[in-house]
Design a protein around this motif. Structure first.
Motif, PDB file in Angstrom:
ATOM      1  N   ALA A   1       0.827  -1.207   0.000  1.00 32.51           N
ATOM      2  CA  ALA A   1       0.000   0.000   0.000  1.00 32.51           C
ATOM      3  C   ALA A   1       0.859   1.255   0.000  1.00 32.51           C
ATOM      4  N   LYS A   2       2.033   1.151   0.615  1.00 29.28           N
ATOM      5  CA  LYS A   2       3.045   2.204   0.541  1.00 29.28           C
ATOM      6  C   LYS A   2       4.412   1.524   0.559  1.00 29.28           C
ATOM      7  N   ARG A   3       5.385   2.172  -0.030  1.00 29.22           N
ATOM      8  CA  ARG A   3       6.713   1.569  -0.112  1.00 29.22           C
ATOM      9  C   ARG A   3       7.328   1.467   1.282  1.00 29.22           C
ATOM     10  N   GLU A   4       7.729   0.256   1.635  1.00 25.20           N
ATOM     11  CA  GLU A   4       8.331   0.027   2.946  1.00 25.20           C
ATOM     12  C   GLU A   4       9.832  -0.208   2.881  1.00 25.20           C
ATOM     13  N   GLY A   5      10.406  -0.056   1.689  1.00 24.94           N
ATOM     14  CA  GLY A   5      11.847  -0.188   1.553  1.00 24.94           C
ATOM     15  C   GLY A   5      12.281  -1.567   1.092  1.00 24.94           C
ATOM     16  N   PHE A   6      13.513  -1.616   0.610  1.00 24.20           N
ATOM     17  CA  PHE A   6      14.070  -2.849   0.044  1.00 24.20           C
ATOM     18  C   PHE A   6      14.041  -4.000   1.043  1.00 24.20           C
ATOM     19  N   VAL A   7      14.430  -3.747   2.273  1.00 23.86           N
ATOM     20  CA  VAL A   7      14.603  -4.837   3.234  1.00 23.86           C
ATOM     21  C   VAL A   7      13.270  -5.489   3.580  1.00 23.86           C
ATOM     22  N   LYS A   8      12.288  -4.703   4.005  1.00 26.87           N
ATOM     23  CA  LYS A   8      10.988  -5.277   4.356  1.00 26.87           C
ATOM     24  C   LYS A   8      10.306  -5.884   3.129  1.00 26.87           C
ATOM     25  N   GLY A   9      10.453  -5.217   1.980  1.00 30.82           N
ATOM     26  CA  GLY A   9       9.846  -5.749   0.767  1.00 30.82           C
ATOM     27  C   GLY A   9      10.410  -7.111   0.395  1.00 30.82           C
ATOM     28  N   THR A  10      11.743  -7.238   0.440  1.00 29.90           N
ATOM     29  CA  THR A  10      12.370  -8.507   0.096  1.00 29.90           C
ATOM     30  C   THR A  10      11.964  -9.599   1.081  1.00 29.90           C
ATOM     31  N   ASN A  11      11.899  -9.259   2.363  1.00 29.98           N
ATOM     32  CA  ASN A  11      11.473 -10.251   3.357  1.00 29.98           C
ATOM     33  C   ASN A  11      10.058 -10.749   3.102  1.00 29.98           C
ATOM     34  N   LYS A  12       9.181  -9.883   2.607  1.00 26.85           N
ATOM     35  CA  LYS A  12       7.826 -10.333   2.278  1.00 26.85           C
ATOM     36  C   LYS A  12       7.871 -11.429   1.217  1.00 26.85           C
ATOM     37  N   GLY A  13       8.754 -11.251   0.249  1.00 24.88           N
ATOM     38  CA  GLY A  13       8.912 -12.277  -0.775  1.00 24.88           C
ATOM     39  C   GLY A  13       9.518 -13.553  -0.231  1.00 24.88           C
ATOM     40  N   PHE A  14      10.569 -13.422   0.602  1.00 22.11           N
ATOM     41  CA  PHE A  14      11.188 -14.603   1.200  1.00 22.11           C
ATOM     42  C   PHE A  14      10.155 -15.451   1.945  1.00 22.11           C
ATOM     43  N   ARG A  15       9.267 -14.795   2.663  1.00 24.03           N
ATOM     44  CA  ARG A  15       8.354 -15.524   3.553  1.00 24.03           C
ATOM     45  C   ARG A  15       7.314 -16.346   2.792  1.00 24.03           C
ATOM     46  N   ILE A  16       6.999 -15.977   1.558  1.00 23.08           N
ATOM     47  CA  ILE A  16       5.996 -16.741   0.808  1.00 23.08           C
ATOM     48  C   ILE A  16       6.627 -17.601  -0.279  1.00 23.08           C
ATOM     49  N   ALA A  17       7.958 -17.573  -0.385  1.00 21.20           N
ATOM     50  CA  ALA A  17       8.642 -18.307  -1.451  1.00 21.20           C
ATOM     51  C   ALA A  17       8.435 -19.815  -1.312  1.00 21.20           C
ATOM     52  N   LYS A  18       8.401 -20.496  -2.447  1.00 16.67           N
ATOM     53  CA  LYS A  18       8.168 -21.935  -2.481  1.00 16.67           C
ATOM     54  C   LYS A  18       9.396 -22.727  -2.935  1.00 16.67           C
ATOM     55  N   GLY A  19      10.440 -22.051  -3.400  1.00 17.32           N
ATOM     56  CA  GLY A  19      11.587 -22.753  -3.957  1.00 17.32           C
ATOM     57  C   GLY A  19      12.463 -23.415  -2.907  1.00 17.32           C
ATOM     58  N   ARG A  20      13.201 -24.447  -3.334  1.00 14.33           N
ATOM     59  CA  ARG A  20      14.201 -25.062  -2.444  1.00 14.33           C
ATOM     60  C   ARG A  20      15.315 -24.078  -2.141  1.00 14.33           C
TER      61      ARG A  20
END
Length: 258
Positions: free
Chosen positions: A66-85
């Protein structure tokens, strides 16, 4: 199972984002997913993602902030839902060269068990802390160190390793999280090793977004050196390949996954 999850945070860089996504699509053969974290872009990013989805299909996943939270928090959001080995991240102005992500995954699969991350080579505008250098097609790529300890600006690691280390430390906003993650790996008894054939072409574009992050970048670097008991700054390049870690550890008030 998906081999590799690639987390790609972005904000108002539609053209660069499309170029990055198309390089991933063309240059990667393993089973992968790309998780784009859109930091509330107001340019053509939505249209670019629609176009990319028509090409990449379900391999492209999108998180919209909804608003930019920065590289670090944004990347962590992706890490947490990732499905890859395995997992890695790329910037929106970064492009993997042909086969680089595949080679990194293959190298890590063959690496000793205590290997935490494979560090992919990239161009660096900062030449004071260069650990390794390779030249490919007349372009120079580097790996960097922080006070004598090798770290990965772009690294491939097992999803379980990222989870064990607590992903990025969210006290950082846009800088210092990548050396910090690597220092956490060394501190946990894991190692960071150079990629043998993996290169990320990276522009480090100096635009309004980067300029707006400059004050946070300085604060992030201060936090890094406050967190870690690192050696004093040397007047020379103090990296030694036979001793790629000179880490003394964290300061007592900080936990590993903080």
């Amino acid at each position: 199972m998906i081999d590799l999850s690639i987390i790609l945070p972005t904000c108002n860089r539609a053209a660069m984002l499309l170029t990055s996504l198309m390089h991933i699509e063309r240059n990667t053969s393993c089973s992968f997913e790309v998780i784009v974290v859109d930091g509330a872009s107001t340019d053509a990013t939505t249209e670019v993602l629609e176009l990319a989805r028509s090409i990449m299909g379900p391999r492209l996943r999108v998180i919209r902030e909804a608003k930019r939270e920065g590289f670090v928090k944004g990347t962590n959001k992706g890490f947490r839902i990732a499905k890859g080995r395995f997992m890695t991240w790329l910037n929106d102005d970064a492009r993997p060269t042909h086969g680089s992500l595949d080679f990194a995954v293959e190298q890590l699969e063959r690496a000793p068990a205590r290997t935490g991350f494979v560090a992919m080579f990239h161009p660096s505008h900062q030449l004071k802390n260069i650990a390794y250098t390779k030249t490919i097609d007349e372009k120079t790529f580097h790996l960097c160190h922080v006070r004598g300890t090798l770290y990965a600006n772009f690294c491939v690691g097992l999803r379980s390793t990222y989870e064990r280390l607590g992903f990025f430390d969210e006290r950082y906003f846009c800088q210092a999280a990548d050396p910090d993650l690597s220092l956490k790996a060394w501190h946990a008894g894991l190692s960071v090793i150079p990629a043998t054939a993996s290169f990320i072409d990276h522009d480090e574009v100096a635009d309004d977004r980067r300029a707006s992050d400059s004050s946070a970048s300085s604060s992030d670097n201060e936090k890094l050196f406050a967190k870690w008991d690192l050696p004093d700054k040397a007047t020379f390049n103090d990296f030694a390949s036979e001793r790629p870690c000179t880490l003394r550890g964290m300061r007592e008030s900080v936990s590993v996954a903080a």
